[in-house]
Design a protein around this motif. Structure first.
Motif, PDB file in Angstrom:
ATOM      1  N   LEU A  53       0.845  -1.195   0.000  1.00 30.27           N
ATOM      2  CA  LEU A  53       0.000   0.000   0.000  1.00 30.27           C
ATOM      3  C   LEU A  53       0.882   1.248   0.000  1.00 30.27           C
ATOM      4  CD1 LEU A  53      -2.921   1.105   0.234  1.00 30.27           C
ATOM      5  CD2 LEU A  53      -2.566   1.153   2.720  1.00 30.27           C
ATOM      6  N   LYS A  54       0.625   2.148  -0.937  1.00 34.63           N
ATOM      7  CA  LYS A  54       1.402   3.384  -1.014  1.00 34.63           C
ATOM      8  C   LYS A  54       0.893   4.374   0.023  1.00 34.63           C
ATOM      9  CE  LYS A  54       3.877   2.076  -4.572  1.00 34.63           C
ATOM     10  NZ  LYS A  54       3.400   0.691  -4.675  1.00 34.63           N
ATOM     11  N   LEU A  55       1.798   5.209   0.501  1.00 34.03           N
ATOM     12  CA  LEU A  55       1.446   6.111   1.592  1.00 34.03           C
ATOM     13  C   LEU A  55       0.343   7.084   1.189  1.00 34.03           C
ATOM     14  CD1 LEU A  55       1.887   7.031   4.451  1.00 34.03           C
ATOM     15  CD2 LEU A  55       3.770   8.468   3.662  1.00 34.03           C
ATOM     16  N   ARG A  56       0.367   7.604  -0.050  1.00 35.98           N
ATOM     17  CA  ARG A  56      -0.688   8.543  -0.449  1.00 35.98           C
ATOM     18  C   ARG A  56      -2.062   7.869  -0.385  1.00 35.98           C
ATOM     19  NH1 ARG A  56       1.672   7.513  -5.557  1.00 35.98           N
ATOM     20  NH2 ARG A  56       2.921   9.400  -5.400  1.00 35.98           N
ATOM     21  N   ASP A  57      -2.127   6.577  -0.756  1.00 38.01           N
ATOM     22  CA  ASP A  57      -3.397   5.848  -0.709  1.00 38.01           C
ATOM     23  C   ASP A  57      -3.795   5.537   0.727  1.00 38.01           C
ATOM     24  OD1 ASP A  57      -3.518   5.829  -3.525  1.00 38.01           O
ATOM     25  OD2 ASP A  57      -2.231   4.066  -3.605  1.00 38.01           O
ATOM     26  N   CYS A  58      -2.811   5.269   1.563  1.00 34.29           N
ATOM     27  CA  CYS A  58      -3.083   5.038   2.981  1.00 34.29           C
ATOM     28  C   CYS A  58      -3.700   6.279   3.613  1.00 34.29           C
ATOM     29  CB  CYS A  58      -1.781   4.657   3.682  1.00 34.29           C
ATOM     30  SG  CYS A  58      -1.916   4.438   5.473  1.00 34.29           S
ATOM     31  N   TYR A  59      -3.075   7.428   3.374  1.00 38.24           N
ATOM     32  CA  TYR A  59      -3.602   8.676   3.926  1.00 38.24           C
ATOM     33  C   TYR A  59      -5.014   8.962   3.420  1.00 38.24           C
ATOM     34  CZ  TYR A  59       0.650  10.574   6.143  1.00 38.24           C
ATOM     35  OH  TYR A  59       1.712  10.822   6.970  1.00 38.24           O
ATOM     36  N   SER A  93       5.814  11.769   4.473  1.00 40.25           N
ATOM     37  CA  SER A  93       5.138  12.638   3.512  1.00 40.25           C
ATOM     38  C   SER A  93       5.284  12.171   2.069  1.00 40.25           C
ATOM     39  CB  SER A  93       5.668  14.074   3.631  1.00 40.25           C
ATOM     40  OG  SER A  93       7.067  14.114   3.452  1.00 40.25           O
ATOM     41  N   CYS A  94       6.281  11.351   1.758  1.00 37.35           N
ATOM     42  CA  CYS A  94       6.510  10.930   0.373  1.00 37.35           C
ATOM     43  C   CYS A  94       5.417   9.972  -0.060  1.00 37.35           C
ATOM     44  CB  CYS A  94       7.887  10.288   0.238  1.00 37.35           C
ATOM     45  SG  CYS A  94       8.353   9.943  -1.452  1.00 37.35           S
ATOM     46  N   GLY A  95       4.560  10.402  -0.969  1.00 32.48           N
ATOM     47  CA  GLY A  95       3.349   9.663  -1.286  1.00 32.48           C
ATOM     48  C   GLY A  95       3.570   8.314  -1.927  1.00 32.48           C
ATOM     49  N   GLY A  96       4.680   8.110  -2.626  1.00 33.40           N
ATOM     50  CA  GLY A  96       4.894   6.866  -3.336  1.00 33.40           C
ATOM     51  C   GLY A  96       5.590   5.787  -2.550  1.00 33.40           C
ATOM     52  N   VAL A  97       5.984   6.060  -1.312  1.00 32.51           N
ATOM     53  CA  VAL A  97       6.698   5.065  -0.527  1.00 32.51           C
ATOM     54  C   VAL A  97       5.753   3.946  -0.114  1.00 32.51           C
ATOM     55  CG1 VAL A  97       6.306   6.116   1.734  1.00 32.51           C
ATOM     56  CG2 VAL A  97       8.391   4.822   1.327  1.00 32.51           C
ATOM     57  N   GLY A  98       6.264   2.717  -0.054  1.00 39.04           N
ATOM     58  CA  GLY A  98       5.453   1.589   0.382  1.00 39.04           C
ATOM     59  C   GLY A  98       5.339   1.555   1.890  1.00 39.04           C
ATOM     60  N   LEU A  99       4.203   1.095   2.377  1.00 36.21           N
ATOM     61  CA  LEU A  99       3.942   1.093   3.812  1.00 36.21           C
ATOM     62  C   LEU A  99       4.920   0.180   4.556  1.00 36.21           C
ATOM     63  CD1 LEU A  99       2.028   2.236   5.956  1.00 36.21           C
ATOM     64  CD2 LEU A  99       0.533   0.274   5.573  1.00 36.21           C
ATOM     65  N   ALA A 100       5.364  -0.899   3.916  1.00 46.28           N
ATOM     66  CA  ALA A 100       6.217  -1.868   4.604  1.00 46.28           C
ATOM     67  C   ALA A 100       7.554  -1.260   4.990  1.00 46.28           C
ATOM     68  CB  ALA A 100       6.425  -3.101   3.727  1.00 46.28           C
ATOM     69  N   GLY A 101       8.288  -0.745   4.016  1.00 45.52           N
ATOM     70  CA  GLY A 101       9.602  -0.197   4.318  1.00 45.52           C
ATOM     71  C   GLY A 101       9.539   0.964   5.276  1.00 45.52           C
ATOM     72  N   LEU A 102       8.550   1.825   5.102  1.00 47.79           N
ATOM     73  CA  LEU A 102       8.366   2.975   5.986  1.00 47.79           C
ATOM     74  C   LEU A 102       8.222   2.526   7.433  1.00 47.79           C
ATOM     75  CD1 LEU A 102       7.495   6.107   6.281  1.00 47.79           C
ATOM     76  CD2 LEU A 102       5.187   5.176   6.276  1.00 47.79           C
ATOM     77  N   THR A 103       7.330   1.569   7.667  1.00 46.02           N
ATOM     78  CA  THR A 103       7.035   1.106   9.016  1.00 46.02           C
ATOM     79  C   THR A 103       8.212   0.382   9.635  1.00 46.02           C
ATOM     80  OG1 THR A 103       4.681   0.866   8.463  1.00 46.02           O
ATOM     81  CG2 THR A 103       5.496  -0.353  10.384  1.00 46.02           C
ATOM     82  N   LEU A 104       8.809  -0.540   8.895  1.00 42.78           N
ATOM     83  CA  LEU A 104       9.842  -1.396   9.463  1.00 42.78           C
ATOM     84  C   LEU A 104      11.079  -0.613   9.889  1.00 42.78           C
ATOM     85  CD1 LEU A 104       9.491  -4.387   6.994  1.00 42.78           C
ATOM     86  CD2 LEU A 104       8.742  -4.306   9.380  1.00 42.78           C
ATOM     87  N   GLY A 105      11.348   0.517   9.226  1.00 37.28           N
ATOM     88  CA  GLY A 105      12.501   1.327   9.602  1.00 37.28           C
ATOM     89  C   GLY A 105      12.207   2.374  10.649  1.00 37.28           C
ATOM     90  N   GLY A 106      10.954   2.606  10.964  1.00 39.07           N
ATOM     91  CA  GLY A 106      10.560   3.613  11.962  1.00 39.07           C
ATOM     92  C   GLY A 106       9.350   4.385  11.492  1.00 39.07           C
ATOM     93  N   GLY A 107       9.552   5.302  10.527  1.00 40.86           N
ATOM     94  CA  GLY A 107       8.447   6.060   9.964  1.00 40.86           C
ATOM     95  C   GLY A 107       8.141   7.322  10.754  1.00 40.86           C
TER      96      GLY A 107
END
Length: 459
Positions: free
Chosen positions: A122-128, A142-156
Motif C-alpha cells: 500500500l502506497k502512503l498517499r493511498d493510505c492517507y 510525507s513521500c506519497g509513493g513510498v510503500g507502507l512496509a519499508g516505511l514502518t519497518l525502519g521507523g516512519g
C-alpha cells in the motif's frame, strides 16, 4: 530454472491467511526479457541499475510463500520491494529473486476499534487518503509513493510524529514469511513485533500484512514557510543555530524543518492546532526576528494539505543519506561552518534538519533505538541525469566527513548510507545483537539479504 509449482502449496492452510488474501491469482515470475519486467524492477532512484534474475509479482501471502521456497530451491538470494523507495537499491539485487509486493495493497478498518490492517505494498498517499476519508490517521511520512512496509519497518516519522509517535509505534501485529518460506505471526512471537518496530526491512522475512492502531484525524493542518536568501556561509550557520533554539521550544502538535540549499535557508512550521494559537504565533515571531520572511500562514483540511508534501515524483537521480541524530546544535557546532560553506558553494546539495522528540520519546521500547534524539538530519544531492557531477559528489563527501569528524555516529535506517563502515551500530545501537538472534531463528540460511541487512551472528 522453472518456478515451483503452486500445486506444491495446496497443503497451505487457507484459514491461516488474512480474510482479504483468500483469492489467489496465478503468481507471475518475470525475467529480464519479459514485458513488464522493467516496470516491476524500476526503483525510485534512477541511478540504481541492478537486474534481478527473477521478479515474483506477489498478490497474496501464498504467493510470497511460493516465491521464497522457489528461491530456496534455486539457491537465489531474495530482496523485497514494496514501494521501491530504498535510496540505494536495497529493494533489488543482481541476479537474485525480488519479491515484488505492490499488488498487496489491501486495507481494512475495523469498526469500533479503528484498527487498520493493510498489505505491505500500500502506497502512503493511498493510505492517507483512504483513512482520512474515514476520519482516521496513521502517523507517517510525507513521500506519497513510498510503500507502507519499508516505511514502518525502519521507523516512519513525519509531520505528526511529535504528537502521536512513529509509524512503527502504532504497529500491533505483523505476519511474515521467513527465509524458509514459513508463515510467522507476531501474536505467537512477540519478539517479531519488537523487531518490526524499527528494526529495518529485508532482514529475516517478508512482511505480508500489518495491523495498526490509528488516531482520530485532526481536522486541519496549519502551515507556514519562511525563507532567507542571499546568505553567506556564516549567515547560514547562524540561522541554523537559531532554528535549533526555536525548534526545541515547540509543543508536540508542531513540526519544523530547516533546509539549507545554496545561499537560501527555508524553514517549515506546521501544527495540527490553530496558526493563531500561542505556540505557533510565538514561533512565527521568533523566526521573523531571526531574519526569515514569510507570506503568511495557511490552514487547510488535513486531507488536502498532505499532498503538498509528497515530494518530486520519480524515478530521478539522487544520493540521499541520513545526516545523523542530534540532541542540540552543540552536536553540530564544530561542523556547522564547514557544512554551510560546502552547501553554499555546491549546487544540488541540500542539508536539512527535522524535529523529532515529543511522543517518540514516550513510546514503548522497540528495535528503533534513537528515541532520545530530538533532531534528525538529512543530506540530499539531486542532479538532472546521468552520473553525479564531480563537484556535487565532492561536496556530498565533504559533508559526510565533517559529520563523522564531529562525532555524529547515530543514523536513521530508512535513510541508509552504503558508505557507513559501522552501520550496525549506527542504525541499531544497543539492539543489533537481539536482531541477529532473531535472524538466526527466522532466516538461518541468510536467504533474505541486502548490503546492510542484519547479519547472522557468526558472520
Amino acid at each position: 530454472m522453472s518456478p515451483l509449482s503452486r500445486r506444491s502449496f495446496l497443503g497451505l492452510s487457507i484459514a491461516s491467511l488474512p480474510a482479504w488474501a483468500a483469492e489467489k491469482p496465478a503468481l507471475r515470475y518475470l525475467q529480464p526479457a519479459d514485458a513488464g519486467y522493467e516496470d516491476a524492477r524500476r526503483p525510485f532512484n534512477s541511478c540504481i541499475l541492478l537486474k534481478p534474475a527473477l521478479i515474483a509479482c506477489c498478490r497474496t501471502e501464498a504467493d510470497v510463500v511460493a516465491a521464497v521456497r522457489h528461491a530456496k530451491d534455486a539457491g537465489l538470494p531474495v530482496a523485497v520491494k514494496s514501494g521501491g523507495h530504498a535510496f540505494h537499491g536495497f529493494s533489488l539485487n543482481e541476479g537474485g529473486l525480488v519479491v515484488e509486493l505492490s499488488g498487496m495493497n489491501n486495507r481494512l478498518l475495523e469498526q469500533g476499534s479503528y484498527r487498520f490492517s493493510a498489505g505491505p505494498g500500500l502506497k502512503l498517499r493511498d493510505c492517507y487518503s483512504w483513512l482520512l476519508a474515514r476520519g482516521r490517521l496513521l502517523p507517517a511520512g510525507s513521500c506519497g509513493g513510498v510503500g507502507l512496509a519499508g516505511l514502518t519497518l525502519g521507523g516512519g516519522y513525519g509531520l505528526f510524529s511529535r504528537e502521536f509517535g512513529l509509524t512503527c509505534d502504532h504497529l500491533t501485529q505483523v505476519r511474515m514469511v521467513n527465509g524458509n518460506g514459513e508463515i510467522r505471526d507476531s501474536r505467537d512471537e512477540p519478539e517479531l513485533l519488537w523487531a518490526c518496530r524499527g528494526g529495518g526491512n529485508g532482514n529475516f522475512g517478508i512482511a505480508t500484512s500489518f495491523t495498526f492502531e490509528t488516531q482520530a484525524a485532526p481536522p486541519n493542518l496549519a502551515t507556514r514557510k519562511f525563507t532567507a536568501k542571499g546568505l553567506d556561509a556564516s549567515g547560514l550557520a547562524r540561522l541554523l543555530e537559531r532554528w535549533f533554539e526555536i525548534a526545541a521550544t515547540l509543543p508536540d502538535p508542531c513540526f519544523s524543518a530547516v533546509i539549507l540549499n545554496g545561499s537560501q535557508a527555508t524553514v517549515l512550521l506546521t501544527s495540527t492546532e490553530s496558526a493563531d494559537g500561542p505556540a505557533f504565533a510565538a514561533a512565527t515571531k521568533s523566526f521573523s526576528q531571526a531574519g526569515l520572511s514569510s507570506k503568511g500562514s495557511l490552514t487547510k483540511p488535513l486531507a488536502s494539505s498532505i499532498g503538498r508534501y509528497e515530494g518530486r515524483p520519480g524515478p530521478l537521480p539522487f544520493d540521499n543519506v541520513s545526516a545523523g541524530f542530534y540532541r542540540s546544535f552543540a552536536d553540530l557546532q564544530s561542523a556547522a561552518a564547514g557544512i554551510c560553506a560546502t552547501v553554499r558553494e555546491t549546487p544540488g546539495l541540500i542539508f536539512q534538519v527535522n524535529t523529532l522528540g515529543g511522543a517518540i520519546t514516550r513510546a514503548a521500547a522497540s528495535a528503533y533505538p534513537h528515541r532520545g534524539f530530538p533532531f534528525l538530519g538529512e543530506l540530499q544531492a539531486y542532479w538532472e541525469k546521468g552520473k553525479i557531477p564531480a563537484k556535487l559528489a565532492a561536496g556530498h563527501a565533504s559533508v559526510r566527513q565533517a559529520l563523522a569528524a564531529a562525532g555524529i555516529r547515530r543514523h536513521y535506517r530508512n535513510y541508509p548510507d552504503p558508505r557507513l563502515e559501522n552501520w550496525q551500530d549506527a542504525y541499531f545501537s544497543g539492539t543489533y545483537a537481539r536482531l541477529q538472534a532473531l535472524k538466526a531463528k527466522l532466516d538461518p540460511g541468510d536467504r533474505i539479504r541486502h548490503p546492510q541487512s542484519v547479519r547472522l551472528p557468526a558472520v
